[in-house]
Design an enzyme around this catalytic site. Structure first.
Site, PDB file in Angstrom:
ATOM      1  N   TRP A   1      -5.881  -4.480   9.057  1.00  0.00           N
ATOM      2  CA  TRP A   1      -5.846  -3.845   7.739  1.00  0.00           C
ATOM      3  C   TRP A   1      -7.306  -3.821   7.314  1.00  0.00           C
ATOM      4  O   TRP A   1      -7.893  -4.865   7.038  1.00  0.00           O
ATOM      5  CB  TRP A   1      -4.982  -4.684   6.799  1.00  0.00           C
ATOM      6  CG  TRP A   1      -5.105  -4.350   5.359  1.00  0.00           C
ATOM      7  CD1 TRP A   1      -6.176  -4.594   4.539  1.00  0.00           C
ATOM      8  CD2 TRP A   1      -4.135  -3.711   4.546  1.00  0.00           C
ATOM      9  NE1 TRP A   1      -5.899  -4.151   3.279  1.00  0.00           N
ATOM     10  CE2 TRP A   1      -4.678  -3.601   3.241  1.00  0.00           C
ATOM     11  CE3 TRP A   1      -2.843  -3.209   4.782  1.00  0.00           C
ATOM     12  CZ2 TRP A   1      -3.984  -3.031   2.185  1.00  0.00           C
ATOM     13  CZ3 TRP A   1      -2.171  -2.642   3.715  1.00  0.00           C
ATOM     14  CH2 TRP A   1      -2.737  -2.556   2.435  1.00  0.00           C
TER      15      TRP A   1
ATOM     16  N   ASN B   1      -8.537 -12.559  10.621  1.00  0.00           N
ATOM     17  CA  ASN B   1      -7.990 -12.103   9.357  1.00  0.00           C
ATOM     18  C   ASN B   1      -8.840 -12.751   8.275  1.00  0.00           C
ATOM     19  O   ASN B   1      -9.056 -13.959   8.302  1.00  0.00           O
ATOM     20  CB  ASN B   1      -6.528 -12.556   9.232  1.00  0.00           C
ATOM     21  CG  ASN B   1      -5.896 -12.100   7.931  1.00  0.00           C
ATOM     22  OD1 ASN B   1      -6.428 -11.234   7.240  1.00  0.00           O
ATOM     23  ND2 ASN B   1      -4.767 -12.681   7.604  1.00  0.00           N
ATOM     24  N   GLY B   2      -9.357 -11.967   7.335  1.00  0.00           N
ATOM     25  CA  GLY B   2     -10.192 -12.535   6.284  1.00  0.00           C
ATOM     26  C   GLY B   2     -11.450 -11.702   6.090  1.00  0.00           C
ATOM     27  O   GLY B   2     -11.520 -10.562   6.544  1.00  0.00           O
TER      28      GLY B   2
ATOM     29  N   GLU C   1       2.778  -2.095 -19.665  1.00  0.00           N
ATOM     30  CA  GLU C   1       3.092  -2.517 -18.297  1.00  0.00           C
ATOM     31  C   GLU C   1       4.283  -3.481 -18.286  1.00  0.00           C
ATOM     32  O   GLU C   1       5.145  -3.400 -17.407  1.00  0.00           O
ATOM     33  CB  GLU C   1       1.840  -3.144 -17.657  1.00  0.00           C
ATOM     34  CG  GLU C   1       2.022  -3.701 -16.249  1.00  0.00           C
ATOM     35  CD  GLU C   1       2.534  -2.696 -15.224  1.00  0.00           C
ATOM     36  OE1 GLU C   1       2.576  -1.491 -15.510  1.00  0.00           O
ATOM     37  OE2 GLU C   1       2.940  -3.137 -14.134  1.00  0.00           O
TER      38      GLU C   1
ATOM     39  N   LYS D   1       7.778   3.781  -3.335  1.00  0.00           N
ATOM     40  CA  LYS D   1       6.533   3.015  -3.460  1.00  0.00           C
ATOM     41  C   LYS D   1       5.339   3.956  -3.601  1.00  0.00           C
ATOM     42  O   LYS D   1       4.437   3.704  -4.382  1.00  0.00           O
ATOM     43  CB  LYS D   1       6.368   2.115  -2.226  1.00  0.00           C
ATOM     44  CG  LYS D   1       5.146   1.206  -2.268  1.00  0.00           C
ATOM     45  CD  LYS D   1       5.327   0.082  -3.262  1.00  0.00           C
ATOM     46  CE  LYS D   1       4.089  -0.771  -3.429  1.00  0.00           C
ATOM     47  NZ  LYS D   1       4.120  -1.527  -4.695  1.00  0.00           N
TER      48      LYS D   1
END
Ligand code: M6R
Length: 598
Positions: free
Chosen positions: A71, A97-98, A471, A593
């Site tokens: 990602w 990851n990070g 919201e 979504k």
């Protein structure tokens, strides 16, 4: 965010790795890759889906390997930026990851020392550090490399010269070890392991583990062995994807502290809060849809207060068809997905109008990011959000807006550097503040039990908490199907008061800022109509309880930051109300979504 798997044992690694990796597809990704130690090290990676990767994969022999779904956070989605990465000698492979905060500095040094880079990522520096320190083996190399690195990480590395060994390290990014018989596993998330084993151990921050088929050793950053317990888990795959939570929405609300941390990472320490703005403009316009529009409207208050610049917020679907004014404000498009049709249309329109454009989005490589140019994007880094109701991504948008406002304040000298530094430091306390709100979950649940039968609810707030009331109402209506409306509290007497009765819930946001006395006045107006009132105020407010039926207290923060704890509390309230009403929380009726139609 990224998906990580690793295997060492006696079976062919390739099918096990691909199978496990597919269990992490639900988290979303833009590219995938695999490295297996056979004769040497075989590496394959591609932009796009695991299925794409499989199409081009030969049958690789080898019983140890790692695989990854990416990602993007640094460097666009592409084959060259996909993991794993190899060192110059092509014997070490690494997945991550990070975010490595100081990678540019390290990269420059490594280039001077002769290392060659093939990607735009922050991760690649680490595989070259492992190469540099590889003399005493992979585990020692990892320990040394970690001393050079600032940031967050879940690392998994293999070296074809140490066959059968996997070395992993963790800081602020999940890594789970799995124990088998003469084989061991590692993954970033439990669903990836469930088919192979239910004996798991969560690696803690600051720990490094070395896995071979027959052993797993965990050490701290000084190399001292750490004794850890194994757990047997009984979750099925669906439970595991939700991390043990009943719904993705709740899981994602609980991911908020980590999300805030990730949105801030590197930006506060470097005092480079957002991309530098080169254009000249005298006002700002924020444009977005739905929840992102509520972030935009909150952004108006944040920008005006912090950066002292006149700011407006507009719905993307309205902006596109409005007449073209003469001024050219900095136009900030806000979209979690970066794919919302109206927001994309608005960004094109803003460019046609000659406005400088910026975007705040969660998706690197999204249409919006491409439309405004990667250089003009501030990424929220919230990771995937599966629940249709935006929760952690809304909070991440707020954080991005604080950062953007600080950047502007600094460039326009709207605040002294001391003031900017202090505000930035307070942002760092927000993960703790978010935990504070999450700690109230059972109290919020009781309030939801009390009020879940109402059919109408009004959320009122003033100033920066007026958009938060919008919201709060949107969250409630979309997942619980209760009619909810947000109002600027001062507007009640101009119409909505006519609708109030004993059956109508009023949620009143009343933080002790300059609007507080007026807010108490508005609460009294509601009192006179006998509607039940749920007040939301600061923990040490000793007055509010006198005017309302119930109070939900949130941690006190500087007033400008109050939308953060309050919106998290309202998300939890909406969640528990919907749960009490037995609603389909993660997939509310009629909603999608990502809305890619106008
Ligand atoms: O992806 P975007 O932020 O552009 O989406 C905009 C809206 O569709 C979105 O915020 C929607 O209102 C939320 N899912 C509601 O929770």
């Amino acid at each position: 965010m990224c998906g990580i798997v690793g295997y060492t044992g006696y079976r062919r690694a390739q099918p096990i790795l691909l199978d496990s990796l597919k269990k992490l597809e639900y988290r979303g990704y833009d590219s995938a890759g695999i490295a297996v130690c056979g004769e040497g090290l075989e590496l394959h990676k591609t932009k796009g889906e695991i299925a794409e990767l499989e199409k081009t994969l030969p049958e690789i022999e080898g019983v140890v390997g790692i695989a990854h779904t990416r990602w993007a956070t640094h460097g666009k989605p592409s084959q060259k930026n996909a993991h794993p990465f190899l060192d110059c000698k092509k014997s070490i492979a690494l997945i991550h990851n990070g975010i490595i905060e100081n990678y540019l500095e390290i990269k420059e040094k490594l280039i001077e020392e002769g290392h060659e880079f093939t990607s735009d990522t922050d991760t690649e520096v680490v595989v070259h550090l492992l190469e540099k320190y590889s003399e005493d083996g992979l585990e020692k190399a990892m320990l040394k490399a970690l001393h050079d690195i600032e940031g967050s990480y879940g690392f998994v590395a293999i070296n074809s010269k140490e066959k059968g060994t996997i070395v992993v390290a963790r800081k602020e990014s999940p890594l789970i070890l799995g124990k088998g018989n003469d084989e061991n596993f590692v993954a970033s998330d439990i669903p990836a392991l469930l088919k192979e084993t239910n004996k798991i151990m969560q690696l803690h921050d600051g720990e490094v583990a070395t896995l071979t088929p027959k052993s797993i050793k965990v050490v701290d950053l000084d190399g001292n062995e750490v004794k850890r317990e194994w757990k047997t888990i009984t979750w099925n795959v669906e439970d595991a994807e939700k991390g043990g939570f009943e719904h993705f929405m709740l899981k994602e609300i609980y991911e908020t502290p980590e999300t805030i941390h990730n949105t801030l990472l590197g930006r506060v320490s470097e005092l480079q809060f957002a991309p530098t703005l080169h254009n000249d403009f005298s006002s700002v316009k924020m444009v977005a849809c739905g929840t992102s529009y509520h972030a935009a409207l909150t952004g108006k208050y944040i920008f005006e207060e912090i950066a002292n610049i006149s700011t407006t917020a507009e719905l993307a679907s309205e902006y596109r068809y409005s007449s073209r004014a003469r001024e050219r404000p900095l136009t900030i498009l806000i979209s979690q997905s970066g794919e919302t049709a109206d927001t994309l249309g608005a960004s094109r329109e803003a460019k046609l109008r000659g406005c400088p454009v910026w975007a705040i989005t969660n998706y690197m490589g999204s249409s919006l990011a491409r439309e405004v140019g990667e250089r003009n994007v501030l990424y929220t880094r919230a990771g995937i959000e599966i629940g249709v109701a935006a929760t952690k991504t809304f909070t991440a948008q707020l954080i991005a807006l604080y950062l953007a406002a600080l950047q502007l304040a600094s460039q326009r000298h709207a605040k002294t550097s001391d003031q900017i530094r202090r505000m930035a430091e307070e942002l760092r306390t927000l993960p703790r503040v978010a935990w504070g709100v999450l700690g109230k979950a059972s109290e919020i649940r009781s309030l939801a039990k009390k009020y879940h039968k109402v059919e109408d609810a009004y959320f009122i707030g003033r100033g920066r908490n007026y958009p938060v009331s919008l919201e709060g109402a949107l969250k409630l209506k979309e997942i619980s199907y209760i009619h909810g409306e947000g109002y600027a509290a001062g507007e009640l007497k101009h119409g909505p008061l006519a609708l109030l009765s004993e059956e109508t819930l009023v949620v009143a946001i009343a933080v002790q800022d300059h609007t507080y006395p007026k807010m108490l006045g508005n609460i009294r107006e509601v009192n006179a109509r006998s509607s039940p009132i749920l007040g939301i105020g600061y923990e040490d407010d000793e007055e509010l309880h006198r005017y309302v039926d119930d109070v939900l207290y949130v941690p006190r923060v500087s007033n400008i930051l109050s939308p953060v704890p309050i919106s998290i509390a309202l998300q939890l309230f909406a969640y528990y109300v919907a749960k009490e009403r037995g609603c389909e929380i993660d997939k509310p009726r009629h909603l999608a979504k990502t809305v890619t139609v106008e």
